[in-house]
Design a protein around this motif. Structure first.
Motif, PDB file in Angstrom:
ATOM      1  N   GLN A 196       0.694  -1.147   0.242  1.00  0.00           N
ATOM      2  CA  GLN A 196      -0.501  -0.122   0.108  1.00  0.00           C
ATOM      3  C   GLN A 196       0.997   1.489  -0.056  1.00  0.00           C
ATOM      4  OE1 GLN A 196      -3.507  -0.055  -0.721  1.00  0.00           O
ATOM      5  NE2 GLN A 196      -3.207   2.370  -0.509  1.00  0.00           N
ATOM      6  N   GLY A 197       1.786   1.071   0.502  1.00  0.00           N
ATOM      7  CA  GLY A 197       2.990   2.261   0.372  1.00  0.00           C
ATOM      8  C   GLY A 197       3.064   2.497  -1.000  1.00  0.00           C
ATOM      9  N   PHE A 198       3.065   2.387  -1.927  1.00  0.00           N
ATOM     10  CA  PHE A 198       3.909   2.834  -3.546  1.00  0.00           C
ATOM     11  C   PHE A 198       2.329   3.657  -3.786  1.00  0.00           C
ATOM     12  CE2 PHE A 198       6.943   0.254  -4.552  1.00  0.00           C
ATOM     13  CZ  PHE A 198       6.896   1.123  -5.859  1.00  0.00           C
ATOM     14  N   VAL A 199       0.879   2.807  -3.237  1.00  0.00           N
ATOM     15  CA  VAL A 199      -0.420   3.874  -3.890  1.00  0.00           C
ATOM     16  C   VAL A 199      -0.592   5.126  -2.908  1.00  0.00           C
ATOM     17  CG1 VAL A 199      -2.970   4.096  -4.133  1.00  0.00           C
ATOM     18  CG2 VAL A 199      -1.530   1.627  -4.449  1.00  0.00           C
ATOM     19  N   SER A 200      -0.005   4.959  -1.795  1.00  0.00           N
ATOM     20  CA  SER A 200      -0.022   6.408  -0.798  1.00  0.00           C
ATOM     21  C   SER A 200       0.831   7.485  -1.002  1.00  0.00           C
ATOM     22  CB  SER A 200      -0.129   6.631   0.912  1.00  0.00           C
ATOM     23  OG  SER A 200       1.093   5.457   0.839  1.00  0.00           O
ATOM     24  N   MET A 201       2.277   6.803  -1.486  1.00  0.00           N
ATOM     25  CA  MET A 201       3.077   7.850  -1.639  1.00  0.00           C
ATOM     26  C   MET A 201       3.066   8.358  -3.202  1.00  0.00           C
ATOM     27  SD  MET A 201       6.051   8.499  -0.512  1.00  0.00           S
ATOM     28  CE  MET A 201       6.314  10.654  -1.360  1.00  0.00           C
ATOM     29  N   PHE A 202       2.747   7.918  -4.287  1.00  0.00           N
ATOM     30  CA  PHE A 202       1.815   7.953  -5.017  1.00  0.00           C
ATOM     31  C   PHE A 202       0.970   9.380  -5.193  1.00  0.00           C
ATOM     32  CE2 PHE A 202       2.940   5.318  -8.865  1.00  0.00           C
ATOM     33  CZ  PHE A 202       4.337   4.748  -8.460  1.00  0.00           C
ATOM     34  N   LEU A 225       3.244  11.800 -12.249  1.00  0.00           N
ATOM     35  CA  LEU A 225       2.511  10.790 -12.097  1.00  0.00           C
ATOM     36  C   LEU A 225       0.946  10.860 -12.199  1.00  0.00           C
ATOM     37  CD1 LEU A 225       2.975  10.857  -8.151  1.00  0.00           C
ATOM     38  CD2 LEU A 225       4.059   9.977  -9.234  1.00  0.00           C
ATOM     39  N   THR A 226       0.839   9.958 -13.235  1.00  0.00           N
ATOM     40  CA  THR A 226      -0.987  10.056 -14.144  1.00  0.00           C
ATOM     41  C   THR A 226      -2.298   8.821 -12.422  1.00  0.00           C
ATOM     42  OG1 THR A 226      -0.417   7.465 -15.026  1.00  0.00           O
ATOM     43  CG2 THR A 226       0.301   9.875 -16.346  1.00  0.00           C
ATOM     44  N   THR A 227      -2.537   9.102 -12.671  1.00  0.00           N
ATOM     45  CA  THR A 227      -4.329   8.360 -12.788  1.00  0.00           C
ATOM     46  C   THR A 227      -4.162   6.594 -13.025  1.00  0.00           C
ATOM     47  OG1 THR A 227      -5.657  10.087 -12.474  1.00  0.00           O
ATOM     48  CG2 THR A 227      -6.686   7.881 -12.270  1.00  0.00           C
ATOM     49  N   GLU A 228      -3.584   6.686 -14.068  1.00  0.00           N
ATOM     50  CA  GLU A 228      -3.611   5.397 -15.031  1.00  0.00           C
ATOM     51  C   GLU A 228      -2.654   4.480 -14.042  1.00  0.00           C
ATOM     52  OE1 GLU A 228      -1.438   2.661 -18.954  1.00  0.00           O
ATOM     53  OE2 GLU A 228      -2.290   5.741 -18.864  1.00  0.00           O
ATOM     54  N   ARG A 229      -1.196   4.865 -14.078  1.00  0.00           N
ATOM     55  CA  ARG A 229      -0.353   4.701 -13.094  1.00  0.00           C
ATOM     56  C   ARG A 229      -0.673   4.602 -11.240  1.00  0.00           C
ATOM     57  NH1 ARG A 229       4.479   8.121 -13.119  1.00  0.00           N
ATOM     58  NH2 ARG A 229       5.394   6.632 -11.734  1.00  0.00           N
ATOM     59  N   MET A 230      -1.357   4.660 -10.896  1.00  0.00           N
ATOM     60  CA  MET A 230      -1.744   4.685  -9.733  1.00  0.00           C
ATOM     61  C   MET A 230      -2.718   3.595  -9.343  1.00  0.00           C
ATOM     62  SD  MET A 230      -2.243   9.039  -8.544  1.00  0.00           S
ATOM     63  CE  MET A 230      -3.040   8.518  -7.039  1.00  0.00           C
TER      64      MET A 230
END
Length: 474
Positions: A196-202, A225-230
């Motif tokens: 989950q750290g990836f999502v919250s960091m983005f 950062l794009t919505t698609e990557r997140m």
């Protein structure tokens, strides 16, 4: 899942490392460069498991493992950013350390940048500029570094439409960003960090870009950062991977330290005093209270307001006593405060009898405390043991130079100063110090230390060879 993009580079790992050395040499000279042992030890506690995971997963081939630097350079910059440079040098801004709320978020950033290196994205970008030499690319990266602080300064290094076009092409492509996301996610998960750290960091980086994007050179900005990557990262999180985060007290203290050190202006340091007022603390969680008191103690120490520092430290010790890792950080801060007062014995008492194995922060604090307590020989022995396994630790060499000088070992002190220059890739300055050491040894002043003189002669020849290689590169 995206396929591995493959290694289509024409630049060898050794050539890329030499280019990275050239850029890092300038970063070491930057006034914003900072080697804070406490923060660096914390970051290394995240970085080393990521490297181990990359090796386990086969993302880090032996030839890259051996030839690259794998060095993190801290910058005092308050922007939320991290970046990879040729040869596996990574830049990490204190602004990013201060804004993340967990080890997992910081691991996400480091894993992403690590994956840019292991997938050789930088080398691929350089290879695309077949009409330009890598050294011109290196000069342009240095120009971008200057521009990140002062956009006008870039004109001194980056001139003309052609240079601007090359700078634009240095941006990581969308496919490379996705690959770094994918590989980095796997590396961080393998290393035991919460996905989950990836999502919250983005989410934090995206917000930071919206608030702080100054339109500077994109190579050193947080990656777009794009919505698609997140969404892609969120989809990779296991169903049970989004549990409520566990409070990380140690990280909260380290983040507070990063915020203090990133802005050493007097007014900024004094602001921590008001943050630590009882009325404001009452509105914070217990972990936030500990972080605020840590920041207030460190700020007061920097301002040499020792009465307030002592008072804040006492409250902090009570607030953090329930978490062993946080309590250890409080002891290190207590030693730092005692050293600022010039009280070496009190600093030694704060550190205690037993030192955590492999702790660079504790070792350097203990060596400084030994020096202040008039025990230069013990400090020297401690540092020499450490440097036998960590020969590129510039701060340890600098402390050893002080310990040697305190013992009247002038030749050893000069050689240690040269080793500082070598560790920071400044071979010209290193050679000057080594020549001075040779002159002193030949003069026989205060008796000749033949063993140390022999080391000086050997190091002089080695540094002369390194300078010849640099000349050939130019």
């Amino acid at each position: 899942m995206l396929p591995n993009l493959g290694d289509t580079t024409s630049i060898t790992p050794s050539a890329e490392r030499r280019l990275g050395n050239r850029i890092a040499r300038e970063l070491y000279r930057d006034p914003d460069y900072l080697d804070d042992p406490v923060i660096m030890e914390y970051v290394q506690g995240i970085w080393q498991p990521l490297l181990a995971a990359a090796r386990t997963r086969g993302e880090l081939p032996p030839e890259l493992d051996e030839q690259y630097a794998w060095t993190i350079l801290l910058g005092r910059d308050r922007t939320v950013n991290a970046f990879a440079l040729p040869g596996a040098y990574l830049g990490l801004h204190l602004g990013l350390v201060g804004v993340v709320t967990s080890r997992d978020e910081l691991a996400a950033v480091l894993a992403h940048e690590l994956s840019h290196v292991t997938q050789r994205h930088i080398a691929r970008l350089i290879s695309r500029q077949s009409e330009q030499t890598p050294w011109l690319i290196g000069a342009m990266i240095l120009g971008a570094l200057a521009a990140s602080k002062n956009p006008g300064a870039a004109n001194a290094v980056i001139v003309g439409g052609q240079a601007a076009a090359i700078q634009t092409q240095l941006n990581f492509s969308r496919d490379m960003e996705r690959e770094a996301d994918r590989v980095g996610f796997g590396v961080a998960s393998q290393a035991g960090f919460a996905p989950q750290g990836f999502v919250s960091m983005f989410e934090k980086l995206q917000q930071s870009n919206r608030l702080n994007d100054s339109g500077g050179f994109p190579y050193l900005r947080s990656h777009p950062l794009t919505t698609e990557r997140m969404a892609d990262m969120q989809a990779r999180v296991p169903a049970n991977g989004a549990a409520a985060p566990v409070p990380q007290w140690e990280h909260a203290l380290i983040a507070a330290r990063a915020r203090v050190l990133s802005n050493p202006a007097v007014d900024a340091l004094r602001n921590w005093y008001s943050e630590a007022e009882p009325a404001r603390l009452a509105q914070q969680s217990s972990m936030q209270q500990a972080a605020t008191l840590y920041g207030a103690t460190l700020a007061a120490t920097k301002l040499r307001d020792f009465a307030l520092a002592d008072a804040s430290l006492g409250r902090l010790a009570i607030a953090a006593k329930g978490d062993p890792l946080a309590a250890r950080q409080v002891r290190l801060l207590a030693a730092e405060l005692a050293l600022a007062k010039g009280d070496g014995p009190k600093a030694l008492a704060a550190l205690g009898e037993s030192m955590q194995v492999g702790s660079r922060a504790e070792l350097l604090l203990q060596a400084q405390a030994q020096l202040q307590a008039g025990r230069a020989a013990q400090a020297g022995q401690l540092l020499q043991t450490w440097l036998a396994d960590n020969p590129l630790d510039a701060l340890a060499w600098q402390t050893l130079a002080s310990a040697s000088a305190a013992q009247g070992k002038t030749l050893a002190a000069i050689r240690a100063e040269a080793e500082v220059n070598i560790a920071e890739l400044d071979y010209t300055a290193a050679l000057a110090r080594l020549k001075a050491a040779q002159d002193r040894a030949r003069s026989g002043t205060q008796g000749a230390d033949h063993f140390e003189a022999s080391i000086v002669d050997t190091r002089t020849r080695q540094v002369e060879q390194l300078l010849k290689e640099q000349a050939l590169e130019r």
